[in-house]
Design a protein around this motif. Structure first.
Motif, PDB file in Angstrom:
ATOM      1  N   ILE A  86       0.858  -1.185   0.000  1.00 46.69           N
ATOM      2  CA  ILE A  86       0.000   0.000   0.000  1.00 46.69           C
ATOM      3  C   ILE A  86       0.895   1.236   0.000  1.00 46.69           C
ATOM      4  O   ILE A  86       1.827   1.341   0.800  1.00 46.69           O
ATOM      5  CB  ILE A  86      -0.960  -0.001   1.206  1.00 46.69           C
ATOM      6  CG1 ILE A  86      -1.946  -1.152   1.039  1.00 46.69           C
ATOM      7  CG2 ILE A  86      -1.680   1.332   1.338  1.00 46.69           C
ATOM      8  CD1 ILE A  86      -2.934  -1.303   2.151  1.00 46.69           C
ATOM      9  N   ASN A  90      -1.245   6.596   1.114  1.00 39.73           N
ATOM     10  CA  ASN A  90      -2.487   5.938   1.512  1.00 39.73           C
ATOM     11  C   ASN A  90      -2.391   5.417   2.944  1.00 39.73           C
ATOM     12  O   ASN A  90      -3.357   5.506   3.701  1.00 39.73           O
ATOM     13  CB  ASN A  90      -2.828   4.801   0.551  1.00 39.73           C
ATOM     14  CG  ASN A  90      -3.183   5.293  -0.831  1.00 39.73           C
ATOM     15  OD1 ASN A  90      -2.989   6.459  -1.164  1.00 39.73           O
ATOM     16  ND2 ASN A  90      -3.702   4.401  -1.660  1.00 39.73           N
ATOM     17  N   GLN A 126      -9.097   9.316  -3.395  1.00 36.67           N
ATOM     18  CA  GLN A 126      -8.700   8.092  -4.084  1.00 36.67           C
ATOM     19  C   GLN A 126      -8.215   7.034  -3.091  1.00 36.67           C
ATOM     20  O   GLN A 126      -8.517   5.850  -3.239  1.00 36.67           O
ATOM     21  CB  GLN A 126      -7.629   8.395  -5.124  1.00 36.67           C
ATOM     22  CG  GLN A 126      -8.164   9.165  -6.305  1.00 36.67           C
ATOM     23  CD  GLN A 126      -7.085   9.658  -7.243  1.00 36.67           C
ATOM     24  OE1 GLN A 126      -5.897   9.645  -6.929  1.00 36.67           O
ATOM     25  NE2 GLN A 126      -7.498  10.112  -8.428  1.00 36.67           N
ATOM     26  N   ARG A 130      -9.925   3.281  -2.274  1.00 36.77           N
ATOM     27  CA  ARG A 130      -9.144   2.044  -2.401  1.00 36.77           C
ATOM     28  C   ARG A 130      -8.974   1.308  -1.067  1.00 36.77           C
ATOM     29  O   ARG A 130      -8.292   0.290  -1.022  1.00 36.77           O
ATOM     30  CB  ARG A 130      -7.763   2.366  -2.963  1.00 36.77           C
ATOM     31  CG  ARG A 130      -7.793   2.818  -4.389  1.00 36.77           C
ATOM     32  CD  ARG A 130      -6.373   3.041  -4.907  1.00 36.77           C
ATOM     33  NE  ARG A 130      -6.424   3.535  -6.262  1.00 36.77           N
ATOM     34  CZ  ARG A 130      -5.989   4.732  -6.636  1.00 36.77           C
ATOM     35  NH1 ARG A 130      -5.455   5.548  -5.761  1.00 36.77           N
ATOM     36  NH2 ARG A 130      -6.088   5.107  -7.889  1.00 36.77           N
ATOM     37  N   ASN A 131      -9.556   1.809  -0.008  1.00 37.96           N
ATOM     38  CA  ASN A 131      -9.376   1.237   1.323  1.00 37.96           C
ATOM     39  C   ASN A 131      -9.794  -0.232   1.371  1.00 37.96           C
ATOM     40  O   ASN A 131     -10.975  -0.542   1.274  1.00 37.96           O
ATOM     41  CB  ASN A 131     -10.202   2.037   2.341  1.00 37.96           C
ATOM     42  CG  ASN A 131     -10.194   1.436   3.720  1.00 37.96           C
ATOM     43  OD1 ASN A 131      -9.310   0.667   4.091  1.00 37.96           O
ATOM     44  ND2 ASN A 131     -11.201   1.772   4.497  1.00 37.96           N
ATOM     45  N   PRO A 132      -8.839  -1.142   1.571  1.00 39.28           N
ATOM     46  CA  PRO A 132      -9.209  -2.560   1.652  1.00 39.28           C
ATOM     47  C   PRO A 132      -9.668  -2.984   3.050  1.00 39.28           C
ATOM     48  O   PRO A 132     -10.112  -4.110   3.229  1.00 39.28           O
ATOM     49  CB  PRO A 132      -7.910  -3.272   1.275  1.00 39.28           C
ATOM     50  CG  PRO A 132      -6.834  -2.349   1.735  1.00 39.28           C
ATOM     51  CD  PRO A 132      -7.390  -0.952   1.545  1.00 39.28           C
ATOM     52  N   SER A 153     -16.272   2.321  -0.428  1.00 43.34           N
ATOM     53  CA  SER A 153     -15.163   1.822  -1.233  1.00 43.34           C
ATOM     54  C   SER A 153     -15.531   0.563  -2.005  1.00 43.34           C
ATOM     55  O   SER A 153     -16.591  -0.016  -1.811  1.00 43.34           O
ATOM     56  CB  SER A 153     -13.962   1.540  -0.327  1.00 43.34           C
ATOM     57  OG  SER A 153     -14.144   0.315   0.344  1.00 43.34           O
ATOM     58  N   ARG A 154     -14.610   0.126  -2.832  1.00 44.95           N
ATOM     59  CA  ARG A 154     -14.856  -1.064  -3.651  1.00 44.95           C
ATOM     60  C   ARG A 154     -15.070  -2.303  -2.800  1.00 44.95           C
ATOM     61  O   ARG A 154     -15.556  -3.310  -3.270  1.00 44.95           O
ATOM     62  CB  ARG A 154     -13.702  -1.282  -4.626  1.00 44.95           C
ATOM     63  CG  ARG A 154     -12.385  -1.590  -3.937  1.00 44.95           C
ATOM     64  CD  ARG A 154     -11.260  -1.671  -4.946  1.00 44.95           C
ATOM     65  NE  ARG A 154     -10.005  -1.868  -4.230  1.00 44.95           N
ATOM     66  CZ  ARG A 154      -9.044  -2.645  -4.634  1.00 44.95           C
ATOM     67  NH1 ARG A 154      -9.164  -3.298  -5.764  1.00 44.95           N
ATOM     68  NH2 ARG A 154      -7.946  -2.775  -3.943  1.00 44.95           N
TER      69      ARG A 154
END
Length: 192
Positions: A86, A90, A126, A130-132, A153-154
């Motif tokens: 990462i 971020n 962004q 993208r935060n997992p 987020s995704r």
């Protein structure tokens, strides 16, 4: 094999998923419409992970996620996240986001200012997208400049920021969710 694993677990909003490796949690997936879709998303993100029983660090995260999604307080400070791969910027965004207290929100601009990079609002947005580590790194507590809580987020599945904020009881002064815009609170009545 990479040593990654995952498990699916029940919460008050559906079946979530969590993936981990030797260095900690690599991702959290909120529920999709059906469990099979949650599993499919995990497989797309972590194709080398195998379903396994979670170790203690992951159990702590699961317990906290379940509690938070019931509207209870939780402490993720002991949960180890694997930030390998990462980007450093971020990671700094996630560090600040992780410290936002339950029931409070910040804007992308406020996080950029705390980073000493007030011109980096788009980069913060962004990073949040993208935060997992959803929930553990509570990206749902980060809103745009208008304070609107929309999607997530995704890794957010079908759950919106506004629903997560509602579960948490967000509504601190200065924070505004879509509920506040659509259903404004009546001003207090003055004695008299």
């Amino acid at each position: 094999m990479s040593g990654r694993a995952y498990t699916i677990f029940d919460t008050g909003i559906g079946r979530c998923g969590i993936a981990w490796g030797h260095d900690g949690i690599v991702g959290i997936q909120l529920p999709e419409t059906r469990e099979i879709e949650t599993r499919k998303r995990l497989f797309q993100l972590y194709p080398d992970a195998r379903e396994m029983r979670p170790p203690l660090n992951v159990e702590l995260a699961i317990e906290g996620i379940v509690a938070l999604l019931r509207g209870e307080g939780c402490d993720f400070s002991e949960v180890t996240l694997d930030m390998g791969g990462i980007h450093a910027f971020n990671q700094r965004v996630y560090q600040i986001t992780r410290a936002i207290p339950r029931g409070e929100t910040l804007t992308y601009g406020e996080i950029a200012a705390r980073l000493g990079a007030s011109g980096a609002v788009r980069s913060v947005a962004q990073a949040i997208a993208r935060n997992p580590f959803v929930i553990v790194v509570p990206c749902h507590r980060v809103l745009d400049a208008g304070g609107y809580a929309d999607n997530i987020s995704r890794h957010g599945g079908v759950i919106s920021r506004r629903r997560l904020l509602s579960i948490e009881g967000a509504g601190s002064p200065g924070s505004k969710t879509l509920f506040d815009v659509l259903l404004p609170v009546a001003p207090p009545r003055l004695p008299g």
